[in-house]
Scaffold this motif. Structure first.
Motif, PDB file in Angstrom:
ATOM      1  N   ARG A  13       3.589  -4.395   1.594  1.00 30.21           N
ATOM      2  CA  ARG A  13       1.929  -4.468   1.731  1.00 30.21           C
ATOM      3  C   ARG A  13       1.581  -5.525   2.594  1.00 30.21           C
ATOM      4  NH1 ARG A  13      -1.723  -2.729  -2.512  1.00 30.21           N
ATOM      5  NH2 ARG A  13      -0.505  -1.698  -3.807  1.00 30.21           N
ATOM      6  N   THR A  14       2.245  -6.630   2.780  1.00 29.20           N
ATOM      7  CA  THR A  14       1.712  -7.729   3.530  1.00 29.20           C
ATOM      8  C   THR A  14       2.011  -7.107   5.176  1.00 29.20           C
ATOM      9  OG1 THR A  14       2.249  -9.410   2.029  1.00 29.20           O
ATOM     10  CG2 THR A  14       2.135 -10.304   4.366  1.00 29.20           C
ATOM     11  N   GLU A  59      -9.643   1.901   2.620  1.00 33.08           N
ATOM     12  CA  GLU A  59      -8.293   1.246   2.149  1.00 33.08           C
ATOM     13  C   GLU A  59      -7.359   1.832   1.352  1.00 33.08           C
ATOM     14  OE1 GLU A  59      -6.854  -3.289   0.353  1.00 33.08           O
ATOM     15  OE2 GLU A  59      -9.052  -2.512   0.859  1.00 33.08           O
ATOM     16  N   TRP A  60      -7.912   2.453   0.395  1.00 31.59           N
ATOM     17  CA  TRP A  60      -7.313   3.269  -0.699  1.00 31.59           C
ATOM     18  C   TRP A  60      -6.478   4.559   0.131  1.00 31.59           C
ATOM     19  CZ3 TRP A  60     -11.272   3.496  -5.392  1.00 31.59           C
ATOM     20  CH2 TRP A  60     -11.062   2.304  -5.815  1.00 31.59           C
ATOM     21  N   LEU A  65      -3.846   3.212   2.278  1.00 27.78           N
ATOM     22  CA  LEU A  65      -2.773   2.886   1.421  1.00 27.78           C
ATOM     23  C   LEU A  65      -2.003   4.109   0.692  1.00 27.78           C
ATOM     24  CD1 LEU A  65      -4.108  -0.396  -0.426  1.00 27.78           C
ATOM     25  CD2 LEU A  65      -2.303  -0.237   1.111  1.00 27.78           C
ATOM     26  N   LYS A 107       1.922   4.893   1.222  1.00 28.13           N
ATOM     27  CA  LYS A 107       2.741   5.057  -0.127  1.00 28.13           C
ATOM     28  C   LYS A 107       3.522   6.534   0.062  1.00 28.13           C
ATOM     29  CE  LYS A 107       0.069   2.908  -3.668  1.00 28.13           C
ATOM     30  NZ  LYS A 107      -0.783   2.977  -4.989  1.00 28.13           N
ATOM     31  N   PRO A 151       5.937  -6.326  -2.138  1.00 31.11           N
ATOM     32  CA  PRO A 151       4.916  -7.265  -1.693  1.00 31.11           C
ATOM     33  C   PRO A 151       4.951  -7.198  -0.098  1.00 31.11           C
ATOM     34  CG  PRO A 151       5.727  -8.086  -3.600  1.00 31.11           C
ATOM     35  CD  PRO A 151       6.314  -6.934  -3.234  1.00 31.11           C
ATOM     36  N   ILE A 210       2.025  -4.089   6.255  1.00 35.93           N
ATOM     37  CA  ILE A 210       1.200  -3.085   6.524  1.00 35.93           C
ATOM     38  C   ILE A 210      -0.359  -3.639   6.692  1.00 35.93           C
ATOM     39  CG2 ILE A 210      -0.214  -1.001   5.435  1.00 35.93           C
ATOM     40  CD1 ILE A 210       2.787  -0.650   6.560  1.00 35.93           C
ATOM     41  N   GLN A 211      -0.784  -4.629   5.748  1.00 39.85           N
ATOM     42  CA  GLN A 211      -1.939  -5.467   6.003  1.00 39.85           C
ATOM     43  C   GLN A 211      -2.315  -5.975   7.191  1.00 39.85           C
ATOM     44  OE1 GLN A 211      -4.702  -4.879   3.593  1.00 39.85           O
ATOM     45  NE2 GLN A 211      -5.703  -5.554   5.378  1.00 39.85           N
ATOM     46  N   GLU A 218       6.936   1.300  -7.117  1.00 34.92           N
ATOM     47  CA  GLU A 218       5.795   0.074  -6.623  1.00 34.92           C
ATOM     48  C   GLU A 218       6.309  -0.130  -5.172  1.00 34.92           C
ATOM     49  OE1 GLU A 218       2.837  -2.294  -6.731  1.00 34.92           O
ATOM     50  OE2 GLU A 218       3.331  -0.996  -8.315  1.00 34.92           O
ATOM     51  N   ILE A 219       5.292  -0.555  -4.474  1.00 35.15           N
ATOM     52  CA  ILE A 219       5.448  -0.972  -3.065  1.00 35.15           C
ATOM     53  C   ILE A 219       5.780  -2.489  -2.923  1.00 35.15           C
ATOM     54  CG2 ILE A 219       4.272  -1.243  -0.761  1.00 35.15           C
ATOM     55  CD1 ILE A 219       3.015   0.971  -1.383  1.00 35.15           C
TER      56      ILE A 219
END
Length: 109
Positions: free
Chosen positions: A8-9, A70-71, A74, A78, A5, A11-12, A2-3
């Protein structure tokens, strides 16, 4: 795996920044203008106000494309993250001494 959080933030945030820069890129402005002109030619004789179905389709089409992009992004992140973790977990010992020692231990032909 799991990435986290925070990752993820981060990268976003980077994606948002890069997307904003791309939106204002001169090449994209040119392509956007060409696309708009082609669209206008395509539907020149039609009253778009009488085609609400097209607006609905267009919104759904763009939303689908955004989700797919987006997928894909991501998944690439990953994959890159997993590769970095694997490389950091199992570093390949390689330096000048390793190269010299391996050359010395090779049988001569």
């Amino acid at each position: 795996m799991e990435i986290p959080p925070w990752f993820r933030t981060a990268i976003q945030g980077r994606l948002d920044y890069v997307s904003a820069r791309i939106e204002h890129h001169s090449d994209l402005k040119r392509v956007r203008a060409e696309e708009k002109k082609a669209f206008q030619v395509l539907f020149a004789g039609m009253d778009m106000e009488r085609m609400p179905e097209f607006d609905v389709w267009e919104d759904k089409h763009h939303f689908k494309q955004a989700i797919m992009n987006e997928w894909l992004y991501l998944q690439g992140m990953k994959d890159g993250f997993q590769l970095a973790v694997e490389l950091l977990s199992n570093p390949v010992p390689f330096d000048d001494d390793t190269l010299i020692n391996s050359e010395r231990n090779e049988p001569e032909a």
